[in-house]
Design a protein around this motif. Structure first.
Motif, PDB file in Angstrom:
ATOM      1  N   LEU A 100       1.172  -1.182  -0.051  1.00  0.00           N
ATOM      2  CA  LEU A 100       0.005  -0.082   0.034  1.00  0.00           C
ATOM      3  C   LEU A 100       0.875   1.171  -0.053  1.00  0.00           C
ATOM      4  O   LEU A 100       1.878   1.475   0.970  1.00  0.00           O
ATOM      5  N   ALA A 101       0.615   2.031  -0.950  1.00  0.00           N
ATOM      6  CA  ALA A 101       1.516   3.261  -1.194  1.00  0.00           C
ATOM      7  C   ALA A 101       0.731   4.501  -0.417  1.00  0.00           C
ATOM      8  O   ALA A 101      -0.636   4.448  -0.809  1.00  0.00           O
ATOM      9  N   PHE A 102       1.179   5.381   0.026  1.00  0.00           N
ATOM     10  CA  PHE A 102       0.499   6.612   0.517  1.00  0.00           C
ATOM     11  C   PHE A 102       1.625   7.820   0.538  1.00  0.00           C
ATOM     12  O   PHE A 102       2.730   7.393   0.631  1.00  0.00           O
ATOM     13  N   VAL A 103       0.845   9.114   0.214  1.00  0.00           N
ATOM     14  CA  VAL A 103       1.586  10.287   0.281  1.00  0.00           C
ATOM     15  C   VAL A 103       0.955  11.533   0.975  1.00  0.00           C
ATOM     16  O   VAL A 103      -0.298  11.377   0.921  1.00  0.00           O
ATOM     17  N   ILE A 104       1.655  12.202   1.530  1.00  0.00           N
ATOM     18  CA  ILE A 104       1.022  13.770   1.961  1.00  0.00           C
ATOM     19  C   ILE A 104       2.102  14.580   1.576  1.00  0.00           C
ATOM     20  O   ILE A 104       3.395  14.380   1.818  1.00  0.00           O
ATOM     21  N   ALA A 105       1.439  15.733   1.114  1.00  0.00           N
ATOM     22  CA  ALA A 105       2.674  16.862   0.425  1.00  0.00           C
ATOM     23  C   ALA A 105       1.893  18.331   0.971  1.00  0.00           C
ATOM     24  O   ALA A 105       0.735  18.293   1.134  1.00  0.00           O
ATOM     25  N   ASP A 106       2.781  19.153   0.791  1.00  0.00           N
ATOM     26  CA  ASP A 106       2.516  20.611   0.899  1.00  0.00           C
ATOM     27  C   ASP A 106       3.442  21.477  -0.133  1.00  0.00           C
ATOM     28  O   ASP A 106       4.546  21.265  -0.239  1.00  0.00           O
ATOM     29  N   VAL A 107       2.360  22.094  -1.107  1.00  0.00           N
ATOM     30  CA  VAL A 107       3.156  22.892  -2.088  1.00  0.00           C
ATOM     31  C   VAL A 107       3.269  24.146  -1.814  1.00  0.00           C
ATOM     32  O   VAL A 107       2.575  24.814  -0.703  1.00  0.00           O
ATOM     33  N   SER A 108       4.332  24.679  -2.051  1.00  0.00           N
ATOM     34  CA  SER A 108       4.753  26.136  -1.503  1.00  0.00           C
ATOM     35  C   SER A 108       3.832  27.206  -1.996  1.00  0.00           C
ATOM     36  O   SER A 108       3.535  27.047  -3.122  1.00  0.00           O
ATOM     37  N   GLY A 109       3.406  27.902  -1.284  1.00  0.00           N
ATOM     38  CA  GLY A 109       2.604  29.026  -1.903  1.00  0.00           C
ATOM     39  C   GLY A 109       1.121  28.579  -1.484  1.00  0.00           C
ATOM     40  O   GLY A 109       0.967  27.601  -0.692  1.00  0.00           O
ATOM     41  N   LYS A 110       0.269  29.655  -1.556  1.00  0.00           N
ATOM     42  CA  LYS A 110      -1.300  29.275  -1.397  1.00  0.00           C
ATOM     43  C   LYS A 110      -2.174  29.646  -2.641  1.00  0.00           C
ATOM     44  O   LYS A 110      -1.741  30.216  -3.559  1.00  0.00           O
ATOM     45  N   GLY A 111      -3.577  29.179  -2.794  1.00  0.00           N
ATOM     46  CA  GLY A 111      -4.284  29.822  -3.736  1.00  0.00           C
ATOM     47  C   GLY A 111      -4.275  28.969  -4.899  1.00  0.00           C
ATOM     48  O   GLY A 111      -3.640  27.981  -5.084  1.00  0.00           O
ATOM     49  N   VAL A 112      -4.586  29.538  -6.065  1.00  0.00           N
ATOM     50  CA  VAL A 112      -4.673  28.864  -7.416  1.00  0.00           C
ATOM     51  C   VAL A 112      -3.284  28.479  -7.973  1.00  0.00           C
ATOM     52  O   VAL A 112      -3.159  27.160  -8.334  1.00  0.00           O
ATOM     53  N   PRO A 113      -2.104  29.256  -7.659  1.00  0.00           N
ATOM     54  CA  PRO A 113      -1.044  28.617  -8.193  1.00  0.00           C
ATOM     55  C   PRO A 113      -0.578  27.444  -7.493  1.00  0.00           C
ATOM     56  O   PRO A 113      -0.066  26.254  -8.179  1.00  0.00           O
ATOM     57  N   ALA A 114      -0.950  27.415  -6.148  1.00  0.00           N
ATOM     58  CA  ALA A 114      -0.402  26.264  -5.419  1.00  0.00           C
ATOM     59  C   ALA A 114      -1.345  25.057  -5.772  1.00  0.00           C
ATOM     60  O   ALA A 114      -0.849  23.945  -5.795  1.00  0.00           O
ATOM     61  N   GLY A 115      -2.402  25.258  -6.171  1.00  0.00           N
ATOM     62  CA  GLY A 115      -3.536  24.086  -6.349  1.00  0.00           C
ATOM     63  C   GLY A 115      -3.252  23.547  -7.687  1.00  0.00           C
ATOM     64  O   GLY A 115      -3.423  22.403  -7.905  1.00  0.00           O
ATOM     65  N   LEU A 116      -2.876  24.569  -8.615  1.00  0.00           N
ATOM     66  CA  LEU A 116      -2.295  23.645 -10.142  1.00  0.00           C
ATOM     67  C   LEU A 116      -0.995  22.975  -9.608  1.00  0.00           C
ATOM     68  O   LEU A 116      -0.892  21.905 -10.589  1.00  0.00           O
ATOM     69  N   PHE A 117      -0.007  23.586  -8.997  1.00  0.00           N
ATOM     70  CA  PHE A 117       1.172  22.610  -9.167  1.00  0.00           C
ATOM     71  C   PHE A 117       0.815  21.395  -8.121  1.00  0.00           C
ATOM     72  O   PHE A 117       1.279  20.379  -8.304  1.00  0.00           O
ATOM     73  N   MET A 118      -0.202  21.613  -7.276  1.00  0.00           N
ATOM     74  CA  MET A 118      -0.632  20.333  -6.401  1.00  0.00           C
ATOM     75  C   MET A 118      -1.014  19.262  -7.392  1.00  0.00           C
ATOM     76  O   MET A 118      -0.830  17.811  -7.283  1.00  0.00           O
ATOM     77  N   VAL A 119      -1.787  19.841  -8.452  1.00  0.00           N
ATOM     78  CA  VAL A 119      -2.672  18.600  -9.530  1.00  0.00           C
ATOM     79  C   VAL A 119      -1.267  17.898 -10.153  1.00  0.00           C
ATOM     80  O   VAL A 119      -1.509  16.669 -10.218  1.00  0.00           O
TER      81      VAL A 119
END
Length: 615
Positions: free
Chosen positions: A417-436
């Protein structure tokens, strides 16, 4: 006869006398004021150059400290493994240039330089061993080249035959800094023409460096150096004519010796503006005098006075009510009537603009809500597919409509079973796109590679490619073998996970090797840490929105409160996640959430596989 013509006919002689007196008085004040502003501006430019040079020095120092705290280098200082030099130490010309240094050397406390590499000054894209000049320079400055463990990383400016350079040294220590130093890492960056050109482009100023000769300077540089020695601020400003102005400061070495004189120059827009202001001063005073005289005439004219008062009252009413539908009632063909009509036109334009802005905001809100819904739908929600072997639950609370945190879990096969948790730098729409993008590349890499370290390395390469905005991701990736309880974890700059052991629910932090965040630089290797879980053990992982959550007094939730909430939590994985989230929100007491909060709890219940639940 218009109001303007009446003013001109009656008071032109008075205006002439008034303008003459005011011009003589204000011209001196304005000239001195612009001169002071220009000098202050140039002083700030000098400080900017000094700060930029200091930043370059600290960057070299930080690189030296990073190399010095590398455990593999510490071990090599004892083992002498020759293969390690070619695998990890030898960077080549491209590697040195990427780090922004001209020389890398590793020096033992006894025995001199164990390894060294410098850019070949006689050939592009080539390196050589440190030449005799560099070796002598290193030996001549032991405080920089061989700092003690207590002194830590050191950096300083040096001069060698008219060539300025930055030298930084750091003791070679193990990652815990518990054992004795085994030597030092030395980095050198030359302050050559290319470096000064880059620094000049960075600060947007012209720079010129005059190194001190064996007998100091001659001529104008010597006079400037003497004047700088008397300056309390350590800098000197001097006009170079009507078109250019310069600031000067001295560069000193580690021992306080003077190494070079730096000239920071630019053109003189402030001075030109001052001259232009003086030329237009008379015209400005003429307009001011016209306005004053017009007001006097209006005060003598009872009809005009009433109209002005009425217009003023209407404008104040509009201002207090903020109702852009209101209009002024000013009439007439003179200036007051024209002003009323222009104001009504402006109110109509503002009303239309306000409605357009409200519509735009509604559209943006709708788009953000749709983006948040799409982002939320991408997160795994099926927490029940654990086959009675594992119990897994995760929760994400974004700080803004669109967040930068994410989590994921998926089966690699029937028992991994693989799992991951992560935090993209910044907030808002740019961070959301990079998160995807980050979520996608991690899952794609996991479908191709089996080793967790290789999965994270490939994901890092994908995220680093074309990352012009320099965004990055902290991530914790893991694979649990549900048949044996073996757990492999890779930490890419993320918060260490917490392990809740046994029925006693003892909580401890797993100290994993901290590795570089994803997206910072491609080609980096990532290593995994292995450990074995016992049935009933729970792994809790989270993003920094948990421990850095603040209450209204700006006090952080912190590590101790996290451990306390985990120790008190009981029940399944969902209950543990809920207990931590509830503890954070209760601590915040309604304070605005400044970062995304993401938690994940994974419990290994017993040995088994996904096939157990399917059969």
């Amino acid at each position: 006869m218009s109001l303007r013509m009446k003013v001109i006919a009656v008071l032109v002689p008075v205006m002439a006398l008034l303008l003459t007196a005011l011009y003589l008085l204000m011209s001196g004040v304005i000239s001195r004021g612009f001169a002071q502003i220009e000098e202050q501006h140039m002083q700030r430019n000098v400080q900017r150059v000094r700060a930029a040079l200091e930043q370059e020095m600290q960057a070299v120092r930080a690189s030296a400290r990073d190399w010095g705290s590398w455990t593999d280098l510490y071990d090599w200082m004892e083992s002498g493994d020759s293969g390690f030099v070619e695998r990890s130490l030898r960077l080549g010309a491209e590697g040195l240039e990427r780090l922004g240094i001209d020389l890398l050397a590793v020096r033992a406390h006894a025995g001199g330089i164990r390894f060294g590499e410098q850019l070949d000054p006689g050939a592009e894209d080539a390196t050589i061993e440190p030449d005799a000049r560099m070796r002598a320079l290193i030996d001549a400055h032991p405080a920089l080249a061989a700092p003690s463990k207590e002194a830590g990383g050191q950096v300083g400016l040096l001069a060698d035959g008219g060539q300025l350079l930055i030298m930084a040294g750091s003791p070679v220590l193990d990652s815990d800094e518990q054992r004795a130093s085994r030597g030092s890492v030395i980095l050198v960056r030359l302050l050559d023409e290319d470096f000064m050109a880059r620094l000049s482009d960075r600060v947007g100023l012209s720079l010129a460096v005059s190194p001190a000769g064996p007998e100091g300077w001659q001529g104008e540089p010597a006079r400037l150096a003497v004047a700088l020695g008397r300056s309390p601020s350590g800098s000197l400003i001097k006009a170079l004519g009507e078109e250019r102005i310069a600031g000067y400061f001295l560069i000193e070495g580690p021992g306080g010796e003077t190494l070079a004189l730096v000239e920071v120059s630019q053109d003189r827009p402030i001075h030109r503006q001052g001259q232009l202001s003086l030329r237009y001063l008379l015209g400005v005073f003429m307009l001011a005098a016209v306005a004053i005289l017009a007001a006097l005439v209006l005060l003598l004219n009872n009809v005009v006075l009433r109209r002005i008062l009425q217009l003023s009252a209407e404008v104040n009413q509009i201002s207090r009510s903020s109702d852009l539908r209101l209009r002024t009632s000013a009439e007439g063909r003179d200036e007051i009537g024209h002003l009323g009509r222009e104001m009504n036109d402006m109110l109509r334009a503002l009303e239309a603009a306000a409605e357009k802005e409200r519509k735009y905001i509604r559209e943006i809100d709708a788009s953000l809500k749709l983006a948040a819904s799409i982002q939320s739908s991408m997160l795994s929600r099926d927490f029940g597919d654990g086959a009675g072997v594992v119990d897994l639950h995760a929760q994400l609370i974004p700080a803004k409509t669109v967040g930068g945190d994410f989590y994921d879990f998926f089966w690699l096969d029937t028992h991994r079973l693989a799992f991951v948790i992560a935090d993209v730098s910044g907030k808002g729409v740019p961070a959301g796109l990079f998160m995807v993008k980050a979520k996608s590349v991690i899952k794609t890499a996991a479908s191709v590679f089996s080793d967790p370290g290789e999965i994270v390395a490939r994901a890092n390469d994908e995220l680093s490619a074309g990352n012009d905005e320099s965004m990055f991701v902290t991530a914790l990736f893991g694979v649990l073998d549900t048949a044996s309880g073996e757990l492999e974890l890779v930490n890419a700059g993320h918060n260490p996970p917490m392990l809740i052991e046994g029925p006693q629910r003892s909580v401890r932090e797993l100290r994993l090797e901290q590795q570089v965040v994803l997206g910072a630089m491609d080609g980096l290797p990532y290593a995994s840490t292995r450990l074995h879980l016992q049935p009933g053990d729970r792994l809790f992982i989270y993003t920094d929105g948990v421990n850095e959550a603040m209450d209204p007094d700006n006090v952080e939730f912190g590590y101790a409160r996290l451990v306390e909430s985990l120790s008190a939590a009981s029940g399944d994985a969902a209950a543990i996640d809920a207990a931590v989230v509830d503890a954070v929100q209760a601590f915040a007491r309604g304070a605005e959430q400044s970062d995304d909060i993401t938690v994940m709890c994974l419990a290994w219940l017993r040995p088994g596989s996904l096939a157990d639940g399917l059969g």
